[in-house]
Design an enzyme around this catalytic site. Structure first.
Site, mmCIF file in Angstrom:
data_model
loop_
_atom_site.group_PDB
_atom_site.id
_atom_site.type_symbol
_atom_site.label_atom_id
_atom_site.label_comp_id
_atom_site.label_asym_id
_atom_site.label_seq_id
_atom_site.Cartn_x
_atom_site.Cartn_y
_atom_site.Cartn_z
ATOM 1 N N ASN A 158 14.566 -24.612 26.934
ATOM 2 C CA ASN A 158 14.335 -24.075 28.327
ATOM 3 C C ASN A 158 13.264 -24.511 28.835
ATOM 4 O OD1 ASN A 158 13.114 -22.449 26.109
ATOM 5 N ND2 ASN A 158 12.409 -21.096 27.654
ATOM 6 N N GLY A 234 12.143 -21.213 19.332
ATOM 7 C CA GLY A 234 13.646 -20.939 19.560
ATOM 8 C C GLY A 234 13.944 -19.740 19.483
ATOM 9 N N GLY A 235 15.392 -19.243 19.026
ATOM 10 C CA GLY A 235 15.948 -18.002 18.917
ATOM 11 C C GLY A 235 15.440 -17.165 17.630
ATOM 12 N N THR A 238 18.040 -18.345 14.609
ATOM 13 C CA THR A 238 17.414 -19.628 13.974
ATOM 14 C C THR A 238 15.993 -19.426 13.383
ATOM 15 O OG1 THR A 238 18.473 -20.533 16.022
ATOM 16 C CG2 THR A 238 17.543 -21.986 14.591
ATOM 17 N N GLY A 239 15.178 -18.839 14.119
ATOM 18 C CA GLY A 239 13.860 -18.648 13.498
ATOM 19 C C GLY A 239 13.979 -18.018 12.051
ATOM 20 N N GLU A 254 7.891 -18.922 17.515
ATOM 21 C CA GLU A 254 7.555 -18.613 18.766
ATOM 22 C C GLU A 254 9.003 -18.193 19.082
ATOM 23 O OE1 GLU A 254 4.922 -18.363 20.851
ATOM 24 O OE2 GLU A 254 3.621 -18.984 18.939
ATOM 25 N N CYS A 288 11.291 -17.069 27.777
ATOM 26 C CA CYS A 288 11.182 -16.186 26.664
ATOM 27 C C CYS A 288 10.363 -15.211 27.380
ATOM 28 C CB CYS A 288 10.477 -16.908 25.471
ATOM 29 S SG CYS A 288 8.982 -17.753 26.162
HETATM 30 P P1 NAD Z 1 17.805 -22.096 19.338
HETATM 31 O O1 NAD Z 1 17.359 -21.088 18.349
HETATM 32 O O2 NAD Z 1 19.334 -22.240 19.408
HETATM 33 O O3 NAD Z 1 17.365 -23.696 19.019
HETATM 34 C C1 NAD Z 1 15.905 -24.036 18.870
HETATM 35 C C2 NAD Z 1 15.845 -25.177 18.134
HETATM 36 O O4 NAD Z 1 16.323 -25.225 16.768
HETATM 37 C C3 NAD Z 1 16.761 -26.408 18.493
HETATM 38 O O5 NAD Z 1 16.290 -27.681 18.445
HETATM 39 C C4 NAD Z 1 17.955 -26.328 17.631
HETATM 40 O O6 NAD Z 1 18.781 -27.549 17.445
HETATM 41 C C5 NAD Z 1 17.084 -26.057 16.574
HETATM 42 N N1 NAD Z 1 17.949 -25.416 15.185
HETATM 43 C C6 NAD Z 1 18.900 -24.746 15.146
HETATM 44 N N2 NAD Z 1 19.427 -24.636 13.832
HETATM 45 C C7 NAD Z 1 18.597 -25.119 12.936
HETATM 46 C C8 NAD Z 1 18.333 -25.304 11.765
HETATM 47 N N3 NAD Z 1 19.138 -24.774 10.954
HETATM 48 N N4 NAD Z 1 17.315 -25.900 11.258
HETATM 49 C C9 NAD Z 1 16.333 -26.665 12.106
HETATM 50 N N5 NAD Z 1 16.470 -26.589 13.434
HETATM 51 C C10 NAD Z 1 17.667 -25.889 13.786
HETATM 52 O O7 NAD Z 1 17.221 -21.693 20.622
HETATM 53 P P2 NAD Z 1 17.675 -22.235 22.159
HETATM 54 O O8 NAD Z 1 18.904 -21.523 22.506
HETATM 55 O O9 NAD Z 1 17.394 -23.703 22.383
HETATM 56 O O10 NAD Z 1 16.348 -21.639 23.088
HETATM 57 C C11 NAD Z 1 16.142 -20.457 23.343
HETATM 58 C C12 NAD Z 1 15.367 -19.404 22.635
HETATM 59 O O11 NAD Z 1 14.014 -19.592 22.346
HETATM 60 C C13 NAD Z 1 15.194 -17.977 22.965
HETATM 61 O O12 NAD Z 1 15.260 -16.956 22.003
HETATM 62 C C14 NAD Z 1 13.937 -17.990 23.828
HETATM 63 O O13 NAD Z 1 13.387 -16.826 23.965
HETATM 64 C C15 NAD Z 1 13.085 -18.806 22.940
HETATM 65 N N6 NAD Z 1 11.985 -19.255 23.195
HETATM 66 C C16 NAD Z 1 10.757 -18.850 22.920
HETATM 67 C C17 NAD Z 1 9.484 -19.358 23.425
HETATM 68 C C18 NAD Z 1 8.251 -18.788 22.922
HETATM 69 O O14 NAD Z 1 7.198 -19.423 23.055
HETATM 70 N N7 NAD Z 1 8.032 -17.714 22.265
HETATM 71 C C19 NAD Z 1 9.631 -20.276 24.264
HETATM 72 C C20 NAD Z 1 11.012 -20.753 24.750
HETATM 73 C C21 NAD Z 1 11.850 -20.209 24.085
#
Ligand code: NAD
Length: 479
Positions: A158, A234-235, A238-239, A254, A288
């Site tokens: 994003n 990320g989400g 995934t986290g 995050e 986010c």
């Molecule tokens: P996502 O969790 O789908 O992916 C994030 C990243 O993780 C991508 O690069 C993806 O390729 C990678 N990934 C996926 N599976 C993995 C694995 N098994 N091992 C290692 N890496 C892996 O998230 P998204 O859809 O790209 O982003 C949206 C999410 O991010 C939302 O939940 C949003 O709230 C969050 N976000 C948080 C912040 C913050 O600072 N708190 C900022 C921006 C976005």
């Protein structure tokens, strides 16, 4: 960069060296579904090579003098500033941001690198008063901070430029090597940023960017014992997976949220409505910090509803590159469909769609709901799309109780002129940040940023990310 015929294969970088691959991963323009570029789909061999290079790079990074780190970071900021428009066009092409939103991200990225350059100079330590412990009167010494070594940065779609900068800037400032794995949906901004860093003088082995699919390389990178910190944005799902895989190393998480805004009866309602609508629909709600739940005291509920619906109806949705567009598409049609399903579920349980609720391909109209029953997915989970729910509450306590009832807690906004109520909310809201007379969607790149509960572990914001990327070493002389 506009159609299938002009698709360009982009290289990724291992230790500063271009790397192509037979297997590629396409990058789409979410607005029209066209392929705009391809990037290499990194293999496990590529990942192992990047890890080996980073182990070498960490020594180069740790030995680089502060003035050199600062020069590289300032030079990077200068180059990004000079190329503002080309970075903005790239962001607006590969992501769902409008060109105006993309320009703001580029400006913030310049700031993130400036802050990182300044942070490099502040890294240090302090004298320890050993003589506070009886028997230690003859000891003198200090602690000093040093790099963790190799940082793995995993970033979402994003903010494809500035969220990478929030990891790479502090990593360079603190003398770490870094491997970036950007989102497979938006890898181009990270690649262009890497080129810029090398051009600014960053030695190649300090930085690698691996593109392609997480399924191919994610676990291998996260589990590697040579990686001393995983910095993830990320989400939640995934986290959680990454936290389980990481083992004994530092992690920073995050994650997402479904942020609340509370509007009390004494507030400036015009300002509250304006900020809440902007916060709900910035980047089509893929933010986010985005406002997802608005709690208004009973006596002002109808007025707030009217204001919010009117402002939302005026949002211009359309072509990302058009200067007059306020809101672009969702990142994929699949995401737009998921959001439409969530809204339909809410409708079937009695929610009213006050405006919006229409999907066309990857576009979803800015949508305002009310009469949403508690426990529904649009309230409990992170929508990460242009949907906001309005709720009437009898008082501040009831708003706080509902705001806290979910498994997220990133930031919250509270609109009131009553200082006592503001402090009550600050004390009781379970979040990483409380914005008084702003929506949850307020951030500068220098402030500590992060959440509690399902919104994450640790804080970013350049100084705080830098701190997380270091270890303290104690030095003690027995004189
Ligand atoms: P996502 O969790 O789908 O992916 C994030 C990243 O993780 C991508 O690069 C993806 O390729 C990678 N990934 C996926 N599976 C993995 C694995 N098994 N091992 C290692 N890496 C892996 O998230 P998204 O859809 O790209 O982003 C949206 C999410 O991010 C939302 O939940 C949003 O709230 C969050 N976000 C948080 C912040 C913050 O600072 N708190 C900022 C921006 C976005």
């Amino acid at each position: 960069m506009t159609g299938v015929d002009t698709v360009t294969p982009w290289p990724m970088y291992i230790g500063g060296v271009h790397r192509m691959s037979e297997r590629v991963s396409p990058v789409f323009d979410p607005g029209n579904g066209m392929t705009v570029a391809t990037v290499p789909a990194a293999s496990s061999e590529d990942a192992l090579e990047a890890l080996a290079v980073a182990r070498m790079g960490k020594d180069i990074a740790a030995n680089m003098p502060t003035h050199q780190r600062m020069r590289i970071l300032h030079q990077t900021a200068d180059l990004i500033r000079d190329r503002r428009e080309s970075f903005a066009v790239l962001i607006a092409t590969e992501s769902s941001k409008t060109i105006r939103e993309a320009r703001k991200e580029v400006d913030r990225c310049v700031d993130t690198f400036r802050l990182s350059a300044e942070e490099a100079r502040r890294q240090g330590g302090e004298v320890i008063k050993f003589d506070q412990a009886p028997g230690s009167e003859n000891r003198v010494g200090y602690w000093q901070s040093g790099p963790v070594g190799v940082v793995l940065a995993i970033t979402p779609f994003n903010d494809p430029l500035n969220l990478v900068a929030h990891k790479v800037g502090p990593a360079i400032a603190t003398g770490n090597a870094i491997i970036i794995k950007p989102s497979e949906l938006t890898p181009l901004s990270a690649l262009k940023l890497a080129e810029t860093l090398y051009e600014a003088g960053l030695p190649g082995p300090i930085l690698s960017v691996l593109t392609g699919l997480a399924a191919d390389i994610g676990d291998l990178l996260v589990q590697d014992p040579g990686v001393r910190m995983v910095s993830f944005t990320g989400g939640l799902k995934t986290g959680t997976h990454i936290a389980h895989q990481a083992g004994l190393k530092k992690i920073s998480m995050e994650l997402g949220s479904n942020s609340p805004v509370i509007v009390l009866a004494d507030a400036n309602l015009e300002a509250a409505a304006k900020a809440s609508v902007s916060g709900a629909f910035w980047a089509a709600g893929q933010n986010c910090l985005g406002v997802q739940r608005i709690f208004c005291e009973d006596s002002i509920y109808e007025e707030m509803k009217e204001r919010i619906v009117q402002l939302t109806g005026a949002i211009r949705v359309g072509d990302k590159m058009d200067e007059s567009t306020d809101m672009g598409p969702l990142i994929t049609e699949r995401e737009a469909t998921r959001i439409a399903n969530w809204v339909n579920e809410a409708k079937s349980q009695g929610a009213h769609v006050l405006t919006g609720g229409v999907r066309k391909g990857s576009y979803y109209q800015p949508t305002v709901l009310d009469q949403v029953s508690s426990g529904l997915i649009v309230l409990e989970e992170e929508v990460f799309g242009p949907v906001v729910s309005l709720m009437a509450v009898k008082d501040l306590d009831s708003a706080i109780q509902q705001a806290n009832s979910v498994n997220y807690g990133l930031q919250a906004g509270v609109f009131t002129r009553d200082i006592g109520k503001a402090f009550d909310a600050i004390k009781k809201l379970q979040v990483g940040g409380v914005m008084i007379n702003d929506s949850s969607d307020y951030r500068i790149d220098a402030m500590p940023f992060g959440g509690v509960k399902g919104s994450g572990i640790g804080r970013e914001g350049v100084h705080f990310a830098a701190e997380a990327m270091t270890e303290q070493k104690v030095v003690c002389f027995n004189v």
